[in-house]
Design an enzyme around this catalytic site. Structure first.
Site, PDB file in Angstrom:
ATOM      1  CB  ILE A  12      -0.936  -0.001   1.226  1.00 27.89           C
ATOM      2  CG1 ILE A  12      -1.892  -1.203   1.172  1.00 27.89           C
ATOM      3  CG2 ILE A  12      -1.721   1.312   1.309  1.00 27.89           C
ATOM      4  CD1 ILE A  12      -2.844  -1.222   0.013  1.00 27.89           C
ATOM      5  CB  CYS A 139      -9.053  -3.532  -0.044  1.00 30.38           C
ATOM      6  SG  CYS A 139      -8.702  -5.090   0.790  1.00 30.38           S
ATOM      7  CG  ASN A 140     -12.658  -7.238   1.125  1.00 32.87           C
ATOM      8  OD1 ASN A 140     -12.964  -7.427  -0.050  1.00 32.87           O
ATOM      9  ND2 ASN A 140     -11.787  -8.008   1.772  1.00 32.87           N
ATOM     10  NE  ARG A 167      -5.032 -10.042  -0.800  1.00 32.65           N
ATOM     11  CZ  ARG A 167      -4.742  -9.982   0.503  1.00 32.65           C
ATOM     12  NH1 ARG A 167      -5.396 -10.685   1.386  1.00 32.65           N
ATOM     13  NH2 ARG A 167      -3.786  -9.177   0.914  1.00 32.65           N
ATOM     14  CG  HIS A 193     -15.273  -8.248   5.746  1.00 33.06           C
ATOM     15  ND1 HIS A 193     -15.187  -9.587   6.075  1.00 33.06           N
ATOM     16  CD2 HIS A 193     -14.039  -7.888   5.310  1.00 33.06           C
ATOM     17  CE1 HIS A 193     -13.947 -10.026   5.827  1.00 33.06           C
ATOM     18  NE2 HIS A 193     -13.225  -9.016   5.369  1.00 33.06           N
ATOM     19  CG  HIS A 219     -10.452  -9.012  -1.756  1.00 36.44           C
ATOM     20  ND1 HIS A 219      -9.922 -10.068  -1.062  1.00 36.44           N
ATOM     21  CD2 HIS A 219      -9.829  -7.906  -1.285  1.00 36.44           C
ATOM     22  CE1 HIS A 219      -9.013  -9.618  -0.203  1.00 36.44           C
ATOM     23  NE2 HIS A 219      -8.923  -8.311  -0.323  1.00 36.44           N
ATOM     24  CD  GLN A 300      -5.259  -7.975  -3.610  1.00 38.56           C
ATOM     25  OE1 GLN A 300      -6.287  -7.992  -4.283  1.00 38.56           O
ATOM     26  NE2 GLN A 300      -4.142  -8.573  -3.986  1.00 38.56           N
TER      27      GLN A 300
END
Lengths: 354, 354
Positions: A12, A139-140, A167, A193, A219, A300
């Site tokens: 990142i 990310c999700n 992933r 999540h 993902h 991601q």
């Protein structure tokens, strides 16, 4: 000019550094690494000043032939905002150091929400003022917030139910699993999540179930949203198409998974083949009564990158949310604009033995 | 200015087009596609004139919203050299068309050697003159030729024995196998790769055995070469390090496989994360008496790209081989120049249960 440091030049961090460097109102003062590996070398080759993240490891960089500009403390003395891109949980350990230097901080989604003054997604969270720290959600969560915010605004969300096929690791992480299996992770439902989405959209009712698959690309989310209203599939497509950080994969494009998605991203010149947008299969968007269904992919390594840029502006400027998003999108080129009309033949080819 | 067309804008074709466009003495006149998929769209977005590879499919491009400049025949009328990047075996079917238009042609390694006037590798094959067509040998043959040519020159090769662990498909090819297995392919030994090396280095005695693995990133070669002489490991490392199209992965860099290799390539700014060089693990280079051992990775999408550029110059200019290679390398940036001293700790971490 907002002076920015990146603590942790990894998956990142290196992307955030490049995105910050592309902003006209920001400057990358430097980046840190814990050890002199290929990523540290690449930081220097890209022109970033390199700092040792851990004081007593400075010598290792010199031994490896990499010159450093100082240690984390030196970097903190020279920036307005530090973006913590350390592995999950390390941000919490870093916080006292940032506070001792009086520097505003951005954390990533692997940290607890309570670590920062607020959780952040440019599309979903309300305007924030007077914060000294923000946590850019994972990310999700980013991908779900971007999708659910416009649906909530346009039609009302009665309930969202999402299966996340995650992933196993990033492309560079060869030492992770699973191999040759799809693993419930966590085995309990709902996964974390859904609650994390509520740090951004507190009023959306959402349950999530999460699996891990032996893939590294992206993902994949299988999404069901029961809406308050009954839009047509076509209306939902147009609603989502209007969002700059959602990319509707055109029918007939031949894009059939993460491999082709990233191939396409590289083809159109995206650095590292990055996809900053949610990638939604256009033909998967299907309204059945009040039930909406779709598949989306989330990169991601990349989707939180523009969010980090907007979070920096939230902490260190007076720019409005809308002005920041516009500026970020323009500077990076967020918003894939396909030439394909989407009127091609459907390429659904489900093998009989699947 | 050498006018170049690319017939087949796929995995290899799109990379060849970008490499040609980067050469000061070449121009991409146009590229072809058989259907209006995301690759066709990307060609237009990158500014290439798009031609229909098959005459009677022209309408499909217009229907999909993609404007074309003509068909393959139009492109052939406007170029000095056509680079055939069609799937293996299709080049043979295309040859009469190229000949009818009087255009010099380059074919890829999936075609029979007899199709062209000669087989080509910039490091291995002798100077060629008066050819109207060349076949750039496959990615694996290219990787082996680049490695064996300097070894043959410096020490003499008594016999080379190589096991090729090949990737199952490219990252965009989701419909190929194997999954979850390593498959002898072909089951017979030697595989065709050894004889193919002999189209470049006719005097090198080489046997190859080939497997296929469920990976998409790169091919991996386990190489044994029995030399005529007995150099030390260090001497071989220095010999190979001096070759621009061989990259010695520094010890201690943390690069441990195709995932990190391509991550590094993207980090240092390589388009598409491409590795044009053979990637040889420095610490794997080991001389035991006259037996030399090493592991190398070959990026199947990329290593033939600079070779195609040199092949174009061979057909359409008076440039010497050496001048062409220098020019190609400079224009593309071939030759990874690591800052890492290679003196770091060995990162061999073999798990006890492997």
């Amino acid at each position: 000019m907002i002076r920015v440091g990146v603590n942790g030049y990894g998956t990142i961090g290196k992307r955030v550094a490049d995105a910050v460097a592309a902003q006209p109102d920001m400057k990358v003062v430097g980046v840190t690494k814990t050890s002199p590996d290929y990523g540290a070398e690449a930081a220097i080759q890209r022109g970033y000043d390199l700092y040792a993240a851990i004081d007593d490891r400075s010598g290792a960089f010199e031994d490896a032939g990499l010159g450093i500009a100082g240690t984390l403390g030196d970097l903190l003395d020279a920036v307005d905002v530090i973006v913590d891109c350390a592995p999950a949980g390390v941000g919490e350990r870093n916080r006292p150091t940032y506070e001792a230097h009086g520097v505003s901080a951005i954390y990533q989604g692997g940290e607890d929400a309570a670590l920062a003054d607020g959780s952040f997604n440019a599309r979903g969270s309300p305007e924030i003022s007077d914060a000294d720290s923000l946590r850019v959600v994972s990310c999700n969560t980013t991908g779900l917030s971007r999708l659910l915010a416009p649906l909530e605004e346009a039609y009302g969300v009665e309930k969202a139910r999402v299966t996340l096929v995650r992933r196993g690791g990033d492309p560079s992480e060869t030492d992770r699993g699973p191999i040759n299996d799809v693993v419930p992770d966590p085995k309990t439902v709902p996964s974390h999540h859904g609650p994390d989405v509520n740090t951004i959209l507190p009023d959306v009712d959402i349950d999530t179930a999460a699996l891990k698959a032996p893939v590294t690309g992206m993902h994949t989310h299988s999404v069901n949203v029961t809406l308050d209203e009954q839009p047509t599939s076509a209306e939902v497509r147009e609603l989502l198409r209007a969002e700059a950080r959602l990319f509707l994969i055109p029918e007939g494009s031949g894009i059939d998974g993460a491999g082709t998605l990233k191939d396409y991203a590289a083809d159109v010149g995206r650095p590292r083949g990055d996809l900053w947008e949610n990638c939604i299969w256009e033909e998967s968007i299907r309204a059945e009564g009040r039930d909406l269904y779709l598949f989306q992919n989330v990169h991601q390594e990349a989707d939180v990158v523009p969010e980090n840029v907007d979070a920096i502006r939230t902490l260190a400027s007076d720019a409005s949310r809308e002005a920041s998003v516009t500026r970020t999108n323009e500077a990076l080129g967020v918003g894939l604009d396909s030439l394909l009309s989407g009127g091609g033949p459907s390429r659904d080819q489900v093998a009989a033995d699947d």
